[in-house]
Scaffold this motif. Structure first.
Motif, PDB file in Angstrom:
ATOM      1  N   SER A   1     -37.485  -2.632  -5.545  1.00  0.00           N
ATOM      2  CA  SER A   1     -37.174  -3.576  -4.247  1.00  0.00           C
ATOM      3  C   SER A   1     -35.501  -3.952  -4.499  1.00  0.00           C
ATOM      4  N   VAL A   2     -34.855  -3.865  -5.373  1.00  0.00           N
ATOM      5  CA  VAL A   2     -33.329  -4.202  -5.724  1.00  0.00           C
ATOM      6  C   VAL A   2     -32.484  -2.976  -5.343  1.00  0.00           C
ATOM      7  N   MET A   3     -32.989  -1.836  -5.479  1.00  0.00           N
ATOM      8  CA  MET A   3     -32.236  -0.614  -5.149  1.00  0.00           C
ATOM      9  C   MET A   3     -31.819  -0.586  -3.850  1.00  0.00           C
ATOM     10  N   SER A   4     -30.534  -0.047  -3.540  1.00  0.00           N
ATOM     11  CA  SER A   4     -30.017   0.085  -2.121  1.00  0.00           C
ATOM     12  C   SER A   4     -30.979   1.202  -1.500  1.00  0.00           C
ATOM     13  N   LYS A   5     -30.737   1.272  -0.123  1.00  0.00           N
ATOM     14  CA  LYS A   5     -31.725   2.105   0.816  1.00  0.00           C
ATOM     15  C   LYS A   5     -31.290   3.547   0.389  1.00  0.00           C
ATOM     16  N   GLY A   6     -30.085   3.766   0.108  1.00  0.00           N
ATOM     17  CA  GLY A   6     -29.498   5.360   0.002  1.00  0.00           C
ATOM     18  C   GLY A   6     -29.980   5.661  -1.386  1.00  0.00           C
ATOM     19  N   ASP A   7     -30.171   4.826  -2.270  1.00  0.00           N
ATOM     20  CA  ASP A   7     -30.528   5.173  -3.517  1.00  0.00           C
ATOM     21  C   ASP A   7     -31.974   5.505  -3.703  1.00  0.00           C
ATOM     22  N   LEU A   8     -32.799   4.565  -2.904  1.00  0.00           N
ATOM     23  CA  LEU A   8     -34.367   4.776  -2.865  1.00  0.00           C
ATOM     24  C   LEU A   8     -34.737   6.241  -1.981  1.00  0.00           C
ATOM     25  N   LEU A   9     -33.961   6.461  -0.959  1.00  0.00           N
ATOM     26  CA  LEU A   9     -34.267   7.836  -0.101  1.00  0.00           C
ATOM     27  C   LEU A   9     -33.904   8.813  -0.789  1.00  0.00           C
ATOM     28  N   SER A  10     -32.872   8.675  -1.623  1.00  0.00           N
ATOM     29  CA  SER A  10     -32.597   9.873  -2.621  1.00  0.00           C
ATOM     30  C   SER A  10     -33.389  10.063  -3.816  1.00  0.00           C
ATOM     31  N   LEU A  11     -33.991   8.924  -4.368  1.00  0.00           N
ATOM     32  CA  LEU A  11     -34.849   8.922  -5.367  1.00  0.00           C
ATOM     33  C   LEU A  11     -36.381   9.590  -4.763  1.00  0.00           C
ATOM     34  N   SER A  12     -36.464   9.210  -3.678  1.00  0.00           N
ATOM     35  CA  SER A  12     -37.886   9.687  -2.999  1.00  0.00           C
ATOM     36  C   SER A  12     -37.704  11.290  -3.013  1.00  0.00           C
ATOM     37  N   ASP A  13     -36.725  11.437  -2.603  1.00  0.00           N
ATOM     38  CA  ASP A  13     -36.590  13.131  -2.148  1.00  0.00           C
ATOM     39  C   ASP A  13     -36.488  13.790  -3.836  1.00  0.00           C
ATOM     40  N   THR A  14     -36.127  13.112  -4.636  1.00  0.00           N
ATOM     41  CA  THR A  14     -36.124  13.734  -6.079  1.00  0.00           C
ATOM     42  C   THR A  14     -37.685  13.750  -6.590  1.00  0.00           C
ATOM     43  N   VAL A  15     -38.175  12.714  -6.367  1.00  0.00           N
ATOM     44  CA  VAL A  15     -39.794  12.573  -6.961  1.00  0.00           C
ATOM     45  C   VAL A  15     -40.502  13.543  -6.198  1.00  0.00           C
ATOM     46  N   THR A  16     -40.442  13.609  -4.862  1.00  0.00           N
ATOM     47  CA  THR A  16     -41.405  14.509  -4.188  1.00  0.00           C
ATOM     48  C   THR A  16     -41.085  15.801  -3.885  1.00  0.00           C
ATOM     49  N   ASN A  17     -39.969  16.008  -4.519  1.00  0.00           N
ATOM     50  CA  ASN A  17     -39.200  17.370  -4.277  1.00  0.00           C
ATOM     51  C   ASN A  17     -38.773  17.623  -2.830  1.00  0.00           C
ATOM     52  N   LYS A  18     -38.700  16.833  -2.013  1.00  0.00           N
ATOM     53  CA  LYS A  18     -38.309  16.854  -0.691  1.00  0.00           C
ATOM     54  C   LYS A  18     -39.341  17.162   0.210  1.00  0.00           C
ATOM     55  N   MET A  19     -40.634  17.077  -0.290  1.00  0.00           N
ATOM     56  CA  MET A  19     -41.777  17.563   0.346  1.00  0.00           C
ATOM     57  C   MET A  19     -42.614  16.540   1.459  1.00  0.00           C
ATOM     58  N   ILE A  20     -41.988  15.201   1.017  1.00  0.00           N
ATOM     59  CA  ILE A  20     -42.408  14.057   1.937  1.00  0.00           C
ATOM     60  C   ILE A  20     -41.106  13.709   2.605  1.00  0.00           C
ATOM     61  N   ALA A  21     -41.387  13.643   3.852  1.00  0.00           N
ATOM     62  CA  ALA A  21     -40.189  13.099   4.682  1.00  0.00           C
ATOM     63  C   ALA A  21     -40.632  11.495   4.871  1.00  0.00           C
ATOM     64  N   VAL A  22     -39.567  10.762   4.576  1.00  0.00           N
ATOM     65  CA  VAL A  22     -39.844   9.294   4.455  1.00  0.00           C
ATOM     66  C   VAL A  22     -38.606   8.780   5.776  1.00  0.00           C
ATOM     67  N   GLU A  23     -38.923   7.743   6.386  1.00  0.00           N
ATOM     68  CA  GLU A  23     -37.820   7.029   7.260  1.00  0.00           C
ATOM     69  C   GLU A  23     -37.326   5.731   6.962  1.00  0.00           C
ATOM     70  N   ASN A  24     -37.810   4.860   5.983  1.00  0.00           N
ATOM     71  CA  ASN A  24     -37.612   3.778   5.826  1.00  0.00           C
ATOM     72  C   ASN A  24     -37.777   3.356   4.401  1.00  0.00           C
ATOM     73  N   ILE A  25     -37.420   2.163   3.701  1.00  0.00           N
ATOM     74  CA  ILE A  25     -37.549   1.839   2.290  1.00  0.00           C
ATOM     75  C   ILE A  25     -38.970   1.690   2.309  1.00  0.00           C
ATOM     76  N   THR A  26     -39.804   0.992   2.902  1.00  0.00           N
ATOM     77  CA  THR A  26     -41.316   1.136   2.757  1.00  0.00           C
ATOM     78  C   THR A  26     -41.833   2.328   2.473  1.00  0.00           C
ATOM     79  N   GLU A  27     -41.442   3.290   3.295  1.00  0.00           N
ATOM     80  CA  GLU A  27     -42.104   4.649   2.846  1.00  0.00           C
ATOM     81  C   GLU A  27     -41.574   5.203   1.715  1.00  0.00           C
ATOM     82  N   ALA A  28     -40.113   5.028   1.523  1.00  0.00           N
ATOM     83  CA  ALA A  28     -39.660   5.626   0.295  1.00  0.00           C
ATOM     84  C   ALA A  28     -40.153   5.202  -0.777  1.00  0.00           C
TER      85      ALA A  28
END
Length: 297
Positions: free
Chosen positions: A17-44
């Motif tokens: 929750s203290v990470m920036s939006k950009g880092d969260l979206l990037s981390l989400s891409d890494t963890v899901t291998n870009k297989m899950i599309a997210v649009e906001n912080i909550t989804e990420a």
């Protein structure tokens, strides 16, 4: 895939929750291998928590920076030296999540109800077998977690700070050795609590105690006064401003469920220019037991 436990999910969510939006979206891409599309912080955050194999893997990700883990541990009252490397912080965090620890009475966590090693005596005098150092460690974990929670830069809900933690005639002596020397003295629970509160809330200082043997000392007088001396580093955001030494006088209050309260506080602050690099990394106490004993009189 084993995934995260319920406790790990909750604690990881605090950290994310203290990470920036950009880092969260990037981390989400890494963890899901870009297989899950997210649009906001909550989804990420939900994607990261759902597709993480285990807690250690998440903590070791590059986007989970060292400073994020350090600040998380500080919020939770887990004290580590400010120069601790990331892999050590990861290990400390995993241990905390596995075993946890009680810093105060969970039914009333904002009061200092610390357990004696010998017995739950209601007498003012100290029982045989009482360990003042154990009390000192518990007290410092409780006190600095409570005080640091008032710092708005940590972005957490402040815990209940106030004069109720001090005796009505409590005293504070504050000596600052930065760009000259200045001494401030305050008397009364209200004034003492307000001045200490200002350090965290208004001056945005974060006090990180060194609870290793060279940074913490405690002793007890025959009449029940416990002296706790601790050294530590002072931070504002990511900058280390200097070191401090703080001495507390603690006495049980028979009128307040026999809880420990603060009788006096002596705080000495030294800026970076007044100390060397080694001392900044792991500050040690300069006062010895004889000097503490003089305060018992």
């Amino acid at each position: 895939m084993p995934g995260l436990s319920e406790r790990e999910r909750g604690e990881c969510k605090k950290m994310l929750s203290v990470m920036s939006k950009g880092d969260l979206l990037s981390l989400s891409d890494t963890v899901t291998n870009k297989m899950i599309a997210v649009e906001n912080i909550t989804e990420a955050m939900e994607a990261i928590l759902a597709y993480t194999k285990d807690a250690e893997e998440l903590l070791k990700r590059k986007k989970v920076h060292r400073d994020i883990i350090f600040k998380y541990l500080a919020k939770e009252g887990v004290v580590v030296p400010p120069n601790t490397e990331k892999h050590q912080l990861v290990k400390k965090t995993l241990q905390f999540w596995s075993f946890g620890k009680v810093l105060a009475d969970e039914s009333n966590e904002n009061r200092l109800q610390l357990t004696e090693t010998a017995s739950e005596s209601t007498e003012r005098k100290v029982e045989p077998g009482f360990d003042p150092l154990a009390l000192g460690q518990q007290f410092c974990q409780w006190f600095f977690k409570l005080l640091n929670s008032q710092n708005p830069s940590l972005g957490q809900q402040p815990q209940e700070w106030g004069p109720q933690h001090f005796f009505p005639d409590a005293k504070l002596r504050l000596l600052s050795c930065a760009e000259g020397q200045r001494t401030e003295e305050f008397e009364g629970a209200e004034l003492v609590s307000l001045r200490l509160l200002a350090l965290a809330r208004d001056e945005r200082l974060l006090l990180n105690p060194n609870l290793q043997p060279h940074g913490l000392r405690a002793l007890v007088s025959p009449h029940g006064l416990v002296l706790v001396a601790v050294a530590g580093t002072i931070h504002r955001d990511s900058a280390c401003l200097g070191v401090y030494e703080q001495i507390f006088g603690l006495i049980r209050s028979p009128l307040d469920d026999n809880s420990w309260k603060i009788k006096f506080v002596n705080l000495k602050i030294r800026g970076r220019d007044a100390v060397g690099g080694a001392e900044m990394a792991a500050p040690a106490l300069t006062c010895d037991s004889k000097e503490l004993q003089l305060l018992c009189r």
